[in-house]
Write a protein that holds these residues in place. Structure first.
Motif, PDB file in Angstrom:
ATOM      1  N   LEU A 244       0.840  -1.202   0.000  1.00 17.52           N
ATOM      2  CA  LEU A 244       0.000   0.000   0.000  1.00 17.52           C
ATOM      3  C   LEU A 244       0.870   1.246   0.000  1.00 17.52           C
ATOM      4  O   LEU A 244       0.578   2.209  -0.718  1.00 17.52           O
ATOM      5  N   ASN A 245       1.970   1.231   0.787  1.00 23.49           N
ATOM      6  CA  ASN A 245       2.867   2.389   0.804  1.00 23.49           C
ATOM      7  C   ASN A 245       3.443   2.656  -0.575  1.00 23.49           C
ATOM      8  O   ASN A 245       3.449   3.784  -1.048  1.00 23.49           O
ATOM      9  N   SER A 246       3.932   1.585  -1.225  1.00 16.82           N
ATOM     10  CA  SER A 246       4.503   1.761  -2.555  1.00 16.82           C
ATOM     11  C   SER A 246       3.478   2.354  -3.504  1.00 16.82           C
ATOM     12  O   SER A 246       3.753   3.314  -4.214  1.00 16.82           O
ATOM     13  N   ILE A 247       2.286   1.776  -3.508  1.00 17.29           N
ATOM     14  CA  ILE A 247       1.261   2.260  -4.423  1.00 17.29           C
ATOM     15  C   ILE A 247       0.920   3.710  -4.107  1.00 17.29           C
ATOM     16  O   ILE A 247       0.764   4.542  -5.006  1.00 17.29           O
ATOM     17  N   ALA A 248       0.884   4.053  -2.806  1.00 18.80           N
ATOM     18  CA  ALA A 248       0.525   5.416  -2.414  1.00 18.80           C
ATOM     19  C   ALA A 248       1.514   6.425  -2.989  1.00 18.80           C
ATOM     20  O   ALA A 248       1.123   7.396  -3.644  1.00 18.80           O
ATOM     21  N   TYR A 249       2.832   6.180  -2.779  1.00 24.36           N
ATOM     22  CA  TYR A 249       3.755   7.211  -3.275  1.00 24.36           C
ATOM     23  C   TYR A 249       3.871   7.206  -4.791  1.00 24.36           C
ATOM     24  O   TYR A 249       4.080   8.251  -5.403  1.00 24.36           O
ATOM     25  N   VAL A 250       3.686   6.029  -5.413  1.00 24.46           N
ATOM     26  CA  VAL A 250       3.747   5.991  -6.870  1.00 24.46           C
ATOM     27  C   VAL A 250       2.602   6.812  -7.470  1.00 24.46           C
ATOM     28  O   VAL A 250       2.797   7.622  -8.378  1.00 24.46           O
ATOM     29  N   VAL A 251       1.401   6.637  -6.916  1.00 27.68           N
ATOM     30  CA  VAL A 251       0.249   7.372  -7.446  1.00 27.68           C
ATOM     31  C   VAL A 251       0.418   8.872  -7.226  1.00 27.68           C
ATOM     32  O   VAL A 251       0.190   9.677  -8.129  1.00 27.68           O
ATOM     33  N   MET A 252       0.874   9.244  -6.021  1.00 29.58           N
ATOM     34  CA  MET A 252       1.116  10.663  -5.750  1.00 29.58           C
ATOM     35  C   MET A 252       2.104  11.239  -6.742  1.00 29.58           C
ATOM     36  O   MET A 252       1.909  12.307  -7.299  1.00 29.58           O
ATOM     37  N   ASN A 253       3.183  10.493  -6.949  1.00 27.09           N
ATOM     38  CA  ASN A 253       4.217  10.980  -7.847  1.00 27.09           C
ATOM     39  C   ASN A 253       3.697  11.122  -9.273  1.00 27.09           C
ATOM     40  O   ASN A 253       3.968  12.111  -9.955  1.00 27.09           O
TER      41      ASN A 253
ATOM     42  N   PHE B 219       0.699  11.740 -10.201  1.00 27.27           N
ATOM     43  CA  PHE B 219      -0.207  12.884 -10.245  1.00 27.27           C
ATOM     44  C   PHE B 219       0.577  14.202 -10.294  1.00 27.27           C
ATOM     45  O   PHE B 219       0.347  15.038 -11.166  1.00 27.27           O
ATOM     46  N   ILE B 220       1.526  14.359  -9.363  1.00 25.39           N
ATOM     47  CA  ILE B 220       2.311  15.606  -9.320  1.00 25.39           C
ATOM     48  C   ILE B 220       3.077  15.794 -10.628  1.00 25.39           C
ATOM     49  O   ILE B 220       3.048  16.860 -11.244  1.00 25.39           O
ATOM     50  N   SER B 221       3.751  14.722 -11.055  1.00 29.20           N
ATOM     51  CA  SER B 221       4.617  14.849 -12.225  1.00 29.20           C
ATOM     52  C   SER B 221       3.836  15.254 -13.462  1.00 29.20           C
ATOM     53  O   SER B 221       4.228  16.172 -14.180  1.00 29.20           O
ATOM     54  N   ILE B 222       2.717  14.570 -13.708  1.00 28.02           N
ATOM     55  CA  ILE B 222       1.991  14.855 -14.951  1.00 28.02           C
ATOM     56  C   ILE B 222       1.394  16.262 -14.895  1.00 28.02           C
ATOM     57  O   ILE B 222       1.338  16.974 -15.889  1.00 28.02           O
ATOM     58  N   LEU B 223       0.993  16.694 -13.703  1.00 28.41           N
ATOM     59  CA  LEU B 223       0.373  18.003 -13.553  1.00 28.41           C
ATOM     60  C   LEU B 223       1.342  19.126 -13.932  1.00 28.41           C
ATOM     61  O   LEU B 223       0.965  20.057 -14.641  1.00 28.41           O
ATOM     62  N   VAL B 224       2.581  19.053 -13.481  1.00 29.57           N
ATOM     63  CA  VAL B 224       3.513  20.134 -13.798  1.00 29.57           C
ATOM     64  C   VAL B 224       4.210  19.906 -15.136  1.00 29.57           C
ATOM     65  O   VAL B 224       4.670  20.850 -15.766  1.00 29.57           O
TER      66      VAL B 224
ATOM     67  N   PHE C  76      10.226  13.404   6.633  1.00 28.46           N
ATOM     68  CA  PHE C  76      10.866  12.095   6.641  1.00 28.46           C
ATOM     69  C   PHE C  76       9.854  11.010   7.020  1.00 28.46           C
ATOM     70  O   PHE C  76       9.012  11.204   7.889  1.00 28.46           O
ATOM     71  N   ASP C  77       9.953   9.863   6.324  1.00 23.09           N
ATOM     72  CA  ASP C  77       9.062   8.745   6.567  1.00 23.09           C
ATOM     73  C   ASP C  77       7.594   9.049   6.226  1.00 23.09           C
ATOM     74  O   ASP C  77       6.690   8.579   6.894  1.00 23.09           O
ATOM     75  N   THR C  78       7.386   9.860   5.200  1.00 25.84           N
ATOM     76  CA  THR C  78       6.016  10.048   4.703  1.00 25.84           C
ATOM     77  C   THR C  78       6.001   9.680   3.219  1.00 25.84           C
ATOM     78  O   THR C  78       7.043   9.650   2.571  1.00 25.84           O
ATOM     79  N   HIS C  79       4.801   9.409   2.704  1.00 23.27           N
ATOM     80  CA  HIS C  79       4.700   9.039   1.287  1.00 23.27           C
ATOM     81  C   HIS C  79       5.076  10.192   0.387  1.00 23.27           C
ATOM     82  O   HIS C  79       5.680  10.016  -0.654  1.00 23.27           O
ATOM     83  N   ILE C  80       4.682  11.400   0.822  1.00 20.55           N
ATOM     84  CA  ILE C  80       4.901  12.555  -0.043  1.00 20.55           C
ATOM     85  C   ILE C  80       6.399  12.810  -0.226  1.00 20.55           C
ATOM     86  O   ILE C  80       6.834  13.269  -1.286  1.00 20.55           O
ATOM     87  N   ALA C  81       7.215  12.483   0.774  1.00 19.07           N
ATOM     88  CA  ALA C  81       8.664  12.678   0.648  1.00 19.07           C
ATOM     89  C   ALA C  81       9.201  11.852  -0.514  1.00 19.07           C
ATOM     90  O   ALA C  81       9.947  12.352  -1.363  1.00 19.07           O
ATOM     91  N   VAL C  82       8.806  10.574  -0.567  1.00 17.02           N
ATOM     92  CA  VAL C  82       9.282   9.712  -1.651  1.00 17.02           C
ATOM     93  C   VAL C  82       8.729  10.203  -2.988  1.00 17.02           C
ATOM     94  O   VAL C  82       9.442  10.255  -3.997  1.00 17.02           O
ATOM     95  N   ALA C  83       7.439  10.605  -2.980  1.00 14.27           N
ATOM     96  CA  ALA C  83       6.824  11.086  -4.215  1.00 14.27           C
ATOM     97  C   ALA C  83       7.583  12.299  -4.743  1.00 14.27           C
ATOM     98  O   ALA C  83       7.873  12.384  -5.936  1.00 14.27           O
ATOM     99  N   LEU C  84       7.935  13.225  -3.858  1.00 20.49           N
ATOM    100  CA  LEU C  84       8.672  14.412  -4.286  1.00 20.49           C
ATOM    101  C   LEU C  84      10.081  14.050  -4.750  1.00 20.49           C
ATOM    102  O   LEU C  84      10.572  14.578  -5.749  1.00 20.49           O
ATOM    103  N   ALA C  85      10.717  13.134  -4.032  1.00 20.82           N
ATOM    104  CA  ALA C  85      12.080  12.748  -4.410  1.00 20.82           C
ATOM    105  C   ALA C  85      12.087  12.107  -5.794  1.00 20.82           C
ATOM    106  O   ALA C  85      12.967  12.373  -6.606  1.00 20.82           O
ATOM    107  N   HIS C  86      11.089  11.291  -6.086  1.00 22.23           N
ATOM    108  CA  HIS C  86      11.034  10.652  -7.401  1.00 22.23           C
ATOM    109  C   HIS C  86      10.737  11.636  -8.515  1.00 22.23           C
ATOM    110  O   HIS C  86      10.966  11.336  -9.682  1.00 22.23           O
ATOM    111  N   CYS C  87      10.221  12.824  -8.153  1.00 21.64           N
ATOM    112  CA  CYS C  87      10.015  13.872  -9.158  1.00 21.64           C
ATOM    113  C   CYS C  87      11.324  14.238  -9.834  1.00 21.64           C
ATOM    114  O   CYS C  87      11.342  14.665 -10.979  1.00 21.64           O
TER     115      CYS C  87
END
Lengths: 90, 293, 297
Positions: C95-104, C106-111, C159-170
């Motif tokens: 679930l964590n993996s899917i959460a940050y992947v989906v966030m990423n 969304f953010i990436s395609i938007l900008v 640190f240790d949140t999904h959004i951190a990984v999502a932003l880093a993968h940006c």
């Protein structure tokens, strides 16, 4: 900002880079660059030459620091000179 | 396409720029700051100047890792590019087979990198792995934890398995964009298979191949998870590549200064290589446009 | 045309050559025609064998795995899958993996959408250099950014949140998205933009109502690539998380180092990481080839 552990030399370094970018942008607005071919094998714009100059400056510094006993100021001097030559005739 | 000169386009770029700058420029600045200091914590730190750079450049283990890295990248490129082209040429073009083959070929690309390592670890173990067991049954004393040759061979085989699909798919898409009329003309001229490849297919492929080689070079240059899981960098340090040396130093030993200096050297190499490739791609596109008119 | 007699010498020659070619095709020996299929089959075998082995193991009990080599599961068991679906560290990993992947995604395609449009339609100061800088981020080894990322996200409290990984993968996903989208957008003729503006569309309205539907296949392929690169990345994802947002990849590495490796569960977890990829690739199978060439063929 504290965690980024700034020092005076690195602050000067990044300020110089930022000033260069700002300066190049203004220069571009005042008189747009024309792509031309100098002694480099590819045709370049001003920005390209600046980039090539900075990248080679990085390598010059690494060579001097890593493999010679020479002072880093010598590397800096050589890099600036090389950058000027590149900007003018590159 | 003739583009309009308009600096208002910067407003469209801006949101992206803020995000990427946040994850690229600020960290990069921090790395530069680390690289000139001996950092214990934010308040206890000493300026060291260029000491770390000199130390890193003369470190024999890092030099060895760098050479190993180049050897690895060149080897996998030399295998994967021709193999990828070959596979693209024999992939079915129509019908249900095309879809099935396409999905199957893509499969390795979709597996998390450490799972790729696990898959090959399981596959090559002497006791429970099909390949390891099979090779031993055939009389070859296969052992990746002891033999450097076996470890290298296995890592290269794994990388070929993992990344040849990327080249194959790039070439496949390049081949599909060749109009059928070209092939008809070639048939009328009774062109041999080789000359069809040399004069019709290969020119169309150069563009995608440069992208493919660029991506492959870069990804092989930062390979980390797969060999880490498969061999752990061993036997000895024979399969320790750059990223792993760096990660060990940065996370394992917490040597901020040296690993930052090492990062910057690594980054300068990457910068030079990607600039050369980028210039090549751009020049090719320019020539293409000039021809196209 | 085709069934009338040819009149000009060129037409005669063409026809003769075509007939000759078709004769040659028919008379080509059977082994020669089967060779490509055989080679393709061999390659697919090479691709599938390691995956089959993983699948095979995931259905075997640990005693069977360690007891001896069996080519297919003798006593078929779902125990490892059951373990994953009932242990919270395991299923939370997914679930964590899917959460940050989906966030990423969304953010990436938007900008990336407006930025790619700017690159495909306009020239502006520094455009080429900006594009190159983006590419260097795509090429930069994550290991280089590891330490400052840790410090940065720790300092800003992410640190240790999904959004951190999502932003880093940006870092690498936004440049990738721009690169692919720019290729697809350049394929749309500019007259469409101009006509829309003459018809009185404002830019946002034109972009959402007309332009985005026109490149929807490109967006689909881009999303696939964003998914792929965020899903497979391990180094940043595991460094930026500890327990709260731990990705499945690092759950796997941490359990595999514990005393006595639980091969069956490891294999089952591996199989489960492949499934989302298959699901996603199925949707874009018709456009994926074009996407791999970054929309540029």
């Amino acid at each position: 900002m504290e965690w980024m552990v700034w020092t005076v030399p690195t602050t000067i370094f990044f300020s110089t880079i930022a000033a260069m970018l700002a300066g190049m942008t203004m220069w571009e607005v005042v008189s747009p660059t024309v792509e031309r071919k100098g002694f480099l094998p590819i045709s370049t714009t001003r920005g390209d030459r600046l980039f090539i100059g900075l990248l080679s400056a990085g390598y010059i510094h690494l060579l001097v620091v890593g493999f010679t006993p020479l002072s880093i100021w010598l590397a800096l001097g050589a890099s600036v000179l090389w950058l000027l030559i590149l900007m003018r005739w590159g | 396409m003739n583009k309009v000169y308009d600096n208002k386009a910067w407003w469209l770029i801006l949101p992206m720029l803020v995000l990427v700058a946040f994850s690229a420029i600020i960290p990069l600045m921090t790395v530069v700051n680390y690289s000139v200091q001996d950092v214990f914590d934010a308040n206890t730190r000493f300026f060291t100047g260029t000491e770390w750079f000199a130390q890193m450049l003369n470190d024999p283990t890092l030099q060895a890792a760098l050479l190993r890295q180049f050897a690895f990248s060149m080897t996998v490129l030399a295998i994967e590019v021709p193999l990828g082209i070959g596979i693209a040429l024999i992939m079915p073009k129509k019908g249900w087979q095309a879809s099935v083959v396409l999905i199957l070929v893509t499969l390795p690309l979709l597996i998390p990198w450490n799972v790729v390592g696990s898959i090959w670890q399981i596959f090559t173990r002497g006791d429970i792995g099909l390949m390891g067991w099979g090779l031993r049954e055939l009389g070859y004393g296969y052992n990746i934890t002891r033999s450097t040759v076996d470890a290298w061979g296995t890592i290269i085989l794994m990388d070929v398995w993992h990344w040849t699909p990327l080249i194959a798919l790039l070439c496949y898409s390049g081949l599909r964009s060749i109009p059928e009329a070209y092939y008809q003309a070639a048939r009328i001229d009774r062109a041999s298979k080789w000359s069809v490849f040399r004069y019709i297919q290969l020119p169309k492929l150069t563009n995608v191949l440069v992208i493919g080689v660029l991506l492959r070079f870069m990804h092989s240059f930062m390979i980390y998870a797969e060999p880490f899981v498969l061999t752990g960098g061993g036997p000895g340090s024979s399969t320790t590549f750059l990223s792993q040396s760096l990660t060990t130093m940065a996370i394992g030993q917490q040597d901020l200064g040296p690993s930052a200096a090492f990062s910057l050297i690594y980054f300068l190499i990457i910068l030079l290589v990607s600039w050369v490739f980028y210039t090549a791609i751009m020049n090719m596109q320019k020539e293409k446009q000039e021809e196209g008119i | 045309m085709t069934d009338s007699m040819p009149h000009t010498p060129t037409a005669v020659r063409q026809r003769a050559a075509a007939a000759d070619a078709s004769r040659r095709r028919k008379s080509r020996s059977a082994p020669l025609r089967w060779r490509p299929k055989m080679l393709m089959g061999l390659y697919l075998l090479f691709v599938l064998l390691p995956i089959y082995w993983l699948l095979n193991m995931s259905f075997q009990s640990n005693t069977e795995i360690l007891g001896g080599l069996t080519l297919w599961p003798k006593d078929f068991t779902f125990e490892h899958y059951g373990k994953i679906f009932t242990t919270s560290t395991w299923y939370m990993g997914y679930l964590n993996s899917i959460a940050y992947v989906v966030m990423n995604m969304f953010i990436s395609i938007l900008v990336a959408l407006p930025a790619a449009y700017a690159f495909s339609r306009y020239k502006f100061i520094g455009d080429k250099h900006l594009f190159f800088w983006l590419l260097t981020n795509l090429m930069a080894p994550p290991a280089v950014f590891l330490l400052p990322y840790f410090q940065l996200y720790y300092t800003v409290g992410l640190f240790d949140t999904h959004i951190a990984v999502a932003l880093a993968h940006c870092l690498f996903n936004i440049p990738l998205a721009i690169w692919i989208l720019e290729g697809f957008m350049s394929g749309v003729p500019k007259e469409i933009d101009e006509t829309a503006f003459i018809d009185g569309y404002s830019f946002p309205k034109f972009f959402i109502k007309i332009f985005i539907p026109m490149i929807s296949s490109g967006i689909g392929v881009t999303l696939f690539f964003l998914f792929m690169f965020s899903w497979v990345e391990l180094l940043l994802a595991s460094t930026l998380t500890s327990t709260g947002a731990q990705p499945i990849a690092s759950v796997m590495t941490s359990t595999s180092t514990a005393s006595g490796i639980d091969w069956g569960t490891l294999a089952a977890a591996g199989v489960l990481t492949i499934l989302p990829g298959i699901l996603v690739v199925y949707f874009v199978r018709n456009h994926i080839a074009k996407g791999f060439a970054l929309g540029r063929t």
